[in-house]
Design a protein around this motif. Structure first.
Motif, PDB file in Angstrom:
ATOM      1  N   LEU A 119       7.602 -14.888  13.156  1.00 32.19           N
ATOM      2  CA  LEU A 119       6.623 -14.737  12.088  1.00 32.19           C
ATOM      3  C   LEU A 119       6.069 -16.097  11.681  1.00 32.19           C
ATOM      4  N   ASP A 120       4.768 -16.129  11.434  1.00 31.72           N
ATOM      5  CA  ASP A 120       4.050 -17.340  11.042  1.00 31.72           C
ATOM      6  C   ASP A 120       4.127 -18.423  12.105  1.00 31.72           C
ATOM      7  N   LYS A 121       4.108 -18.005  13.347  1.00 29.86           N
ATOM      8  CA  LYS A 121       4.023 -18.939  14.466  1.00 29.86           C
ATOM      9  C   LYS A 121       2.913 -18.513  15.413  1.00 29.86           C
ATOM     10  N   LEU A 122       2.628 -19.385  16.379  1.00 25.30           N
ATOM     11  CA  LEU A 122       1.585 -19.135  17.365  1.00 25.30           C
ATOM     12  C   LEU A 122       2.160 -19.117  18.768  1.00 25.30           C
ATOM     13  N   HIS A 123       1.525 -18.379  19.661  1.00 27.51           N
ATOM     14  CA  HIS A 123       1.723 -18.512  21.097  1.00 27.51           C
ATOM     15  C   HIS A 123       0.403 -18.956  21.693  1.00 27.51           C
ATOM     16  N   ILE A 124       0.459 -19.919  22.590  1.00 25.90           N
ATOM     17  CA  ILE A 124      -0.740 -20.457  23.220  1.00 25.90           C
ATOM     18  C   ILE A 124      -0.616 -20.288  24.725  1.00 25.90           C
ATOM     19  N   TYR A 125      -1.578 -19.578  25.323  1.00 30.12           N
ATOM     20  CA  TYR A 125      -1.603 -19.356  26.763  1.00 30.12           C
ATOM     21  C   TYR A 125      -2.739 -20.169  27.369  1.00 30.12           C
TER      22      TYR A 125
END
Length: 224
Positions: free
Chosen positions: A53-59
């Protein structure tokens, strides 16, 4: 969702308004022919993951030259699905919301800097011209647990090459925001599909992407 198309048997100008189209027919009807397998000119990149929660994933996806320079219409479709906890049947009671966007002209480190400071979907800290304008806007689908956004080009897209790279790179950023605490310590599950397509049936897009793309998420904490 990534295989859905809006093609009702009606005059082409019947669904001119984007919001009205979304309200009446949603994302369209699933194309069975495109559902199961990628084709050489239609490639689906699939990720099943969990984000804190309250994080990002970057592809990070490097765009092949054959996609850019082969003449004809082409485009990208992104589809996001997730299953947040709810307190009632009303959409305002989703415990978490998620969003997806596509950025170009930035290194992975720059994406982390601009988006990790504040990943709120209504706050834009990006330099001008770095976001690919997918439709519908993310604000129109922010309450949906099934989101499909698209862009189509009739000629070579103007994708900016990041510093230190030799070819355009698109970063697909998946964000998760907690709206209220649920008392459970868990990660939000989601499924992501990114479709690259080109109208030319002679293009070898499948092989180009398969040999060059890495779908590895960078987990970035969102700052206050």
């Amino acid at each position: 969702m990534g295989s859905a198309t809006i093609a009702p048997p009606c005059p082409p100008d019947w669904l001119d308004d984007e919001k009205e189209t979304l309200r009446l027919v949603g994302y369209g009807m699933c194309s069975v022919d495109d559902l199961t397998w990628s084709k050489k000119n239609q490639v689906r990149l699939v990720a099943m993951d969990e984000v804190e929660l309250d994080k990002l994933h970057i592809y990070r996806v490097a765009v092949p030259q054959v996609f850019l320079f082969t003449k004809g219409k082409r485009g990208i479709t992104v589809a996001l699905a997730y299953d947040p906890p709810v307190q009632s049947s009303r959409k305002e009671y989703l415990a978490n919301t998620m969003w997806i966007e596509a950025l170009h002209g930035l290194t992975t480190e720059e994406v982390e800097i601009y988006r990790a400071r504040n990943a709120a979907q209504d706050v834009d800290l990006l330099p001008p011209g770095k976001e690919i304008k997918l439709r519908p806007p993310k604000t129109d689908v922010q309450w949906s647990t099934l989101q499909v956004r698209r862009i189509k080009w009739s000629r070579k897209p103007k994708l900016i090459i990041p510093d230190g790279e030799t070819e355009p790179v698109i970063h697909f950023v998946v964000g998760c925001q907690q709206r209220f605490p649920t008392g459970f310590d868990y990660k939000q599950r989601y499924g992501l599909v990114v479709l690259f397509w080109h109208e030319s049936e002679e293009i070898e897009l499948y092989q180009a992407l398969r040999n060059r793309v890495t779908l590895k998420a960078a987990r970035v904490r969102v700052g206050a």
